[in-house]
Scaffold this active site. Structure first.
Site, PDB file in Angstrom:
ATOM      1  N   MET A 114     -47.505  -1.473   0.953  1.00 33.34           N
ATOM      2  CA  MET A 114     -48.489  -3.015  -0.067  1.00 33.34           C
ATOM      3  C   MET A 114     -49.863  -2.781   0.731  1.00 33.34           C
ATOM      4  O   MET A 114     -50.353  -3.419   0.376  1.00 33.34           O
ATOM      5  CB  MET A 114     -47.669  -4.360   0.588  1.00 33.34           C
ATOM      6  CG  MET A 114     -46.304  -4.614   0.223  1.00 33.34           C
ATOM      7  SD  MET A 114     -46.236  -5.729   0.430  1.00 33.34           S
ATOM      8  CE  MET A 114     -46.796  -6.923   1.908  1.00 33.34           C
TER       9      MET A 114
ATOM     10  N   GLY B  23     -48.485   4.418  10.991  1.00 37.97           N
ATOM     11  CA  GLY B  23     -46.946   3.722  10.458  1.00 37.97           C
ATOM     12  C   GLY B  23     -47.315   4.710   8.937  1.00 37.97           C
ATOM     13  O   GLY B  23     -46.368   5.033   9.164  1.00 37.97           O
ATOM     14  N   HIS B  24     -47.689   3.741   8.340  1.00 41.54           N
ATOM     15  CA  HIS B  24     -46.867   3.939   6.304  1.00 41.54           C
ATOM     16  C   HIS B  24     -47.405   6.309   6.919  1.00 41.54           C
ATOM     17  O   HIS B  24     -46.117   5.997   6.047  1.00 41.54           O
ATOM     18  CB  HIS B  24     -47.847   4.356   5.489  1.00 41.54           C
ATOM     19  CG  HIS B  24     -48.006   2.338   5.878  1.00 41.54           C
ATOM     20  ND1 HIS B  24     -49.135   1.772   6.024  1.00 41.54           N
ATOM     21  CD2 HIS B  24     -47.388   1.835   5.252  1.00 41.54           C
ATOM     22  CE1 HIS B  24     -48.828   0.618   5.836  1.00 41.54           C
ATOM     23  NE2 HIS B  24     -48.236  -0.048   5.008  1.00 41.54           N
TER      24      HIS B  24
ATOM     25  N   ASP C  41     -38.687  -3.337   9.704  1.00 40.62           N
ATOM     26  CA  ASP C  41     -39.169  -3.915   9.392  1.00 40.62           C
ATOM     27  C   ASP C  41     -37.283  -4.188   9.131  1.00 40.62           C
ATOM     28  O   ASP C  41     -37.087  -3.486   8.108  1.00 40.62           O
ATOM     29  CB  ASP C  41     -39.683  -3.880   7.531  1.00 40.62           C
ATOM     30  CG  ASP C  41     -40.835  -4.321   8.086  1.00 40.62           C
ATOM     31  OD1 ASP C  41     -41.117  -5.591   7.931  1.00 40.62           O
ATOM     32  OD2 ASP C  41     -41.226  -3.340   7.333  1.00 40.62           O
TER      33      ASP C  41
ATOM     34  N   SER D 173     -50.886  -3.140   9.025  1.00 41.52           N
ATOM     35  CA  SER D 173     -51.458  -3.760   8.147  1.00 41.52           C
ATOM     36  C   SER D 173     -52.220  -5.418   8.565  1.00 41.52           C
ATOM     37  O   SER D 173     -53.629  -5.496   8.706  1.00 41.52           O
ATOM     38  CB  SER D 173     -50.976  -3.983   6.679  1.00 41.52           C
ATOM     39  OG  SER D 173     -50.543  -2.689   6.888  1.00 41.52           O
TER      40      SER D 173
HETATM   41  P1  AMP Z   1     -45.674  -2.394   4.131  1.00 44.99           P
HETATM   42  O1  AMP Z   1     -46.812  -1.218   3.356  1.00 44.99           O
HETATM   43  O2  AMP Z   1     -46.127  -2.868   4.912  1.00 44.99           O
HETATM   44  O3  AMP Z   1     -44.929  -3.025   2.983  1.00 44.99           O
HETATM   45  O4  AMP Z   1     -45.188  -1.543   4.407  1.00 44.99           O
HETATM   46  C1  AMP Z   1     -44.590  -0.380   3.617  1.00 44.99           C
HETATM   47  C2  AMP Z   1     -43.218   0.398   4.259  1.00 44.99           C
HETATM   48  O5  AMP Z   1     -44.227   1.425   5.637  1.00 44.99           O
HETATM   49  C3  AMP Z   1     -42.561  -0.175   4.641  1.00 44.99           C
HETATM   50  O6  AMP Z   1     -41.140   0.843   4.445  1.00 44.99           O
HETATM   51  C4  AMP Z   1     -42.445  -0.865   6.669  1.00 44.99           C
HETATM   52  O7  AMP Z   1     -41.450  -0.890   7.332  1.00 44.99           O
HETATM   53  C5  AMP Z   1     -43.549   0.939   7.053  1.00 44.99           C
HETATM   54  N1  AMP Z   1     -43.973   0.865   7.819  1.00 44.99           N
HETATM   55  C6  AMP Z   1     -44.847  -0.082   8.586  1.00 44.99           C
HETATM   56  N2  AMP Z   1     -45.406  -0.174   9.533  1.00 44.99           N
HETATM   57  C7  AMP Z   1     -44.625   0.816  10.104  1.00 44.99           C
HETATM   58  C8  AMP Z   1     -44.877   1.465  11.890  1.00 44.99           C
HETATM   59  N3  AMP Z   1     -45.801   0.950  12.346  1.00 44.99           N
HETATM   60  N4  AMP Z   1     -43.891   2.030  11.632  1.00 44.99           N
HETATM   61  C9  AMP Z   1     -43.347   2.837  10.506  1.00 44.99           C
HETATM   62  N5  AMP Z   1     -42.879   2.090   9.900  1.00 44.99           N
HETATM   63  C10 AMP Z   1     -43.893   1.025   9.179  1.00 44.99           C
END
Ligand code: AMP
Length: 282
Positions: A30, A36-37, A150, A186
């Site tokens: 998103m 992390g991403h 997640d 985020s």
């Molecule tokens: P989001 O943009 O928050 O929807 O996250 C996109 C992807 O990045 C999802 O699969 C999350 O689980 C993963 N993600 C978010 N934060 C982390 C993190 N700190 N470590 C590893 N993966 C992450």
């Protein structure tokens, strides 16, 4: 890196790679990208010839309009990061194209969506499953990468892919943390300075709780001590602390009272109204 804001354009690019039988790794996000991403992208690069990332703040998965409206957006900076990371294609579609109105079809996630994130965010997993299904059909990746942060989302997507016979391989990547132990998110950008100081204390205290559970202490008791410690830290910083759940669960997201192998602690809490989630293996 190529950026596509239209789905047809993205499909054209991907079709060429598929025609050449190149493996495609896909990382749905998103946006408001952080390390992390990037760790997901690094992992995807190891296993695939082509890397596709999507940035789409999916309105369907926000039960709280305020959370959706305040979700951080940093597209230009994200594009620079993705380019540097060696991503081949960014797909950043408009909501009107991703979810044409009126919507007649959507995924409906049973049972697992009644607990934890599903319980506290009604409709969340239906929204996640719907958009991930659409993205998988569009991109047709060899492998798709999700973060263990997640953990319940990972569970839902794995089940969906199995039940619908999607051909894509789901890869789960471990949570990337700051040195303090705080998981990159985020939403961290929305924390005040005082909240940032105490945000790592949940993971730090749960890490200790996990060790004590392994060593034979009563899970409920040590988890309550951990929550109390975070509450005290928040009080010292004059930050309002609340939590939705902090619980020991098994691999099917059933709450358990006694230690055995393969358990995790899942947690969702708020600091001055900013909601964070985390989980760790016990
Ligand atoms: P989001 O943009 O928050 O929807 O996250 C996109 C992807 O990045 C999802 O699969 C999350 O689980 C993963 N993600 C978010 N934060 C982390 C993190 N700190 N470590 C590893 N993966 C992450």
């Amino acid at each position: 890196m190529k950026s596509s804001y239209k789905l047809d354009e993205a499909r054209e690019t991907i079709d060429i790679w598929r025609g050449n039988r190149e493996s495609i790794g896909f990382v749905p996000t998103m946006g408001a990208l952080h390390k992390g991403h990037l760790s997901l992208i690094e992992r995807a690069k190891r296993d695939n010839k082509r890397i596709v990332v999507s940035i789409f703040v999916n309105p369907l998965q926000f039960n709280d309009k305020n959370d959706f409206d305040n979700y951080p957006s940093t597209l230009e900076q994200d594009q620079l990061l993705l380019d540097e990371a060696g991503v081949d294609l960014l797909i950043a579609p408009a909501a009107s194209e991703m979810h044409p109105q009126p919507m007649n079809f959507a995924m409906s996630v049973k049972s697992i969506s009644d607990v934890y994130e599903g319980q506290f965010r009604p409709g969340h997993f239906d929204g996640v499953a719907t958009v991930v299904a659409k993205l998988l059909l569009l991109v047709g990746p060899s492998r798709v990468y999700f973060g263990e942060k997640d953990i319940q989302q990972c569970y839902v997507i794995k089940r969906m892919v199995e039940e619908f016979h999607f051909p894509n391989v789901i890869e789960i990547v471990e949570t990337y943390r700051e040195a303090s132990g705080l998981a990159f998110s985020s939403r961290n950008t929305r924390l005040s300075d005082a909240s940032k100081r105490i945000a790592p204390s949940m993971y730090q205290n749960l890490l200790r709780a996990a060790k004590e559970i392994r060593d034979g202490s009563d899970p409920a008791t040590v988890i309550n001590v951990a929550i109390e410690k975070v509450a005290e830290a928040a009080k010292r910083e004059a930050v309002e602390f609340g939590y939705d759940y902090v619980e020991l669960i098994d691999q099917n997201f059933k709450s358990v009272a006694q230690y055995s192998e393969g358990l995790r602690i899942v947690a969702a809490w708020t600091l001055d109204g900013v909601r964070l989630i985390d989980n760790l293996s016990v």
